[in-house]
Write an enzyme that holds these catalytic residues in place. Structure first.
Site, PDB file in Angstrom:
ATOM      1  N   LYS A 146     -15.287   3.973   5.985  1.00  0.00           N
ATOM      2  CA  LYS A 146     -14.054   4.060   6.755  1.00  0.00           C
ATOM      3  C   LYS A 146     -14.172   5.229   7.730  1.00  0.00           C
ATOM      4  O   LYS A 146     -15.081   6.057   7.623  1.00  0.00           O
ATOM      5  CB  LYS A 146     -12.854   4.245   5.822  1.00  0.00           C
TER       6      LYS A 146
ATOM      7  N   GLU B  28     -13.896   5.381   0.154  1.00  0.00           N
ATOM      8  CA  GLU B  28     -14.770   4.437   0.864  1.00  0.00           C
ATOM      9  C   GLU B  28     -15.414   5.133   2.056  1.00  0.00           C
ATOM     10  O   GLU B  28     -14.767   5.474   3.032  1.00  0.00           O
ATOM     11  CB  GLU B  28     -13.958   3.217   1.318  1.00  0.00           C
TER      12      GLU B  28
ATOM     13  N   GLU C 129      -9.101   9.015   5.952  1.00  0.00           N
ATOM     14  CA  GLU C 129      -9.310   7.603   5.617  1.00  0.00           C
ATOM     15  C   GLU C 129     -10.319   7.411   4.487  1.00  0.00           C
ATOM     16  O   GLU C 129     -10.254   6.437   3.749  1.00  0.00           O
ATOM     17  CB  GLU C 129      -9.782   6.839   6.856  1.00  0.00           C
TER      18      GLU C 129
ATOM     19  N   GLU D  46       0.838  -1.192   0.000  1.00  0.00           N
ATOM     20  CA  GLU D  46       0.000   0.000   0.000  1.00  0.00           C
ATOM     21  C   GLU D  46       0.871   1.239   0.000  1.00  0.00           C
ATOM     22  O   GLU D  46       1.873   1.304   0.712  1.00  0.00           O
ATOM     23  CB  GLU D  46      -0.898   0.083   1.250  1.00  0.00           C
TER      24      GLU D  46
END
Length: 357
Positions: A334, A331, A339, A279
């Protein structure tokens, strides 16, 4: 970064260097151009993380079509999601990394039979028509209370895939939190708990010729000290040496973080283990002027160029790096803040959040 609150035996340096050169040559031959489509840049050695913590995400078949349209050939999912794996059937040109959920580790560590059962349920049905390349045992659980469960599961699943001659590598994903010291890179050392929990895993992976996967985010140290860490250094925008470490000079933070992990491994006697960046990324919002679409575009775009160049890092020069950008979508389930803003695409319409250049 948490989701779902988740080489040969040592070869001589000359052999490793030659192997790197061979890999780099093959890489350069296969990546003579970067594919440009839908405002995103895709390169052979760059993959995408496919997170699912959102209630407005497009159906997996549409996401797989998106990957195909932009030339992505590697993705990582954080658990064996049935809908995603079914959507990948027949797309053998996409290599898939599948995660074992953190909450499953205890049961799988208890016995080889439990690990076999997990494999039979979650991997076996897809072996014929999904290109599963890696299984990752836990996500950033080392160092920590779940850390001791990683090695038994890695060993059990490795024994299983080896017994069937399956081309699947078993490893784990760790974060830079394993480092107690990281500056300058040659000072890289593991924390005492990481030495206890991670070093045995690294030695086992080295024996099996399997990479360790490491999450690396220059954004986080930059955001913690934007006064003393220059943005250009954090986003690959300077060619001049910012950190001189003996004979090695660093012009970007990513290389410094990468090499600090290499140094830490070497101090534990693991000198030739490949490292895959599982990541990396930069949020486009959530932290004021430190997280804008322009900065995120700059970091991720320059990361792709850096990987595509095949030049490696100062410590492992001319040895190409494999890396995965986090993440495909913003997203919304999250935690609030940055985030929710690491995505390259908006889920509602699958339009790019910004252009990579």
């Amino acid at each position: 970064m948490q989701q779902h609150t988740t080489i040969t035996k040592k070869r001589k340096d000359a052999t490793f260097t030659m192997d790197c050169l061979k890999k780099t040559l093959l890489f350069l031959l296969s990546c003579t151009a970067i594919l440009l489509s839908n405002n995103i840049v895709a390169a052979t050695n760059v993959g995408l993380n496919y997170g699912l913590l959102g209630d407005n995400l497009p159906p997996p078949p549409q996401v797989i079509n998106l990957y195909k349209s932009i030339g992505i050939t590697k993705i990582r999912i954080f658990d064996p999601n049935v809908e995603v794996l079914n959507a990948l059937r027949g797309h053998q040109d996409i290599g898939v990394t599948v995660g074992v959920k953190d909450q499953d580790l205890a049961a799988l560590a208890a016995s080889e039979e439990a690990a076999k059962g997990w494999f039979a349920t979650n991997i076996e049905p897809y072996l014929t028509d999904v290109n599963i390349t890696f299984i990752t045992v836990g996500n950033e659980v080392i160092p920590g209370p779940l850390g001791p469960q990683v090695l038994p599961v890695v060993k059990s699943l490795t024994k299983l895939v080896d017994s069937r001659s399956l081309p699947i590598s078993i490893t784990t994903v760790v974060s830079m939190a394993n480092l107690g010291e990281s500056y300058p890179p040659s000072s890289g050392t593991f924390t005492p708990l990481a030495r206890e929990q991670l070093t045995p895993v690294l030695k086992f992976l080295s024996e099996k010729s399997v990479p360790i996967l490491v999450n690396m985010y220059p954004y986080f140290p930059y955001a913690s000290d934007p006064v003393n860490i220059h943005l250009d250094y954090a986003t690959f925008k300077t060619e001049s040496v910012v950190v001189q470490d003996g004979p090695l000079g660093y012009s970007n933070m990513f290389d410094a973080m990468y090499d600090a992990f290499l140094w830490a491994m070497e101090k534990e006697g693991v000198k030739d283990l490949p490292l895959v960046v599982s990541e990396t990324g930069w949020p486009s919002a959530g932290n004021g002027d430190l997280t804008t679409p322009l900065i995120a575009s700059t970091y991720n775009g320059n990361f792709v160029k850096h990987i595509e160049s095949g030049k490696g890092t100062p410590k492992r020069s001319n040895c190409s790096i494999d890396g995965y950008i986090f993440a495909t979508f913003n997203e919304n389930l999250k935690p609030a803040g940055t985030e929710q803003h690491f995505g390259l695409f908006e889920p509602a319409d699958m339009k790019p959040v910004y252009k990579l250049f």
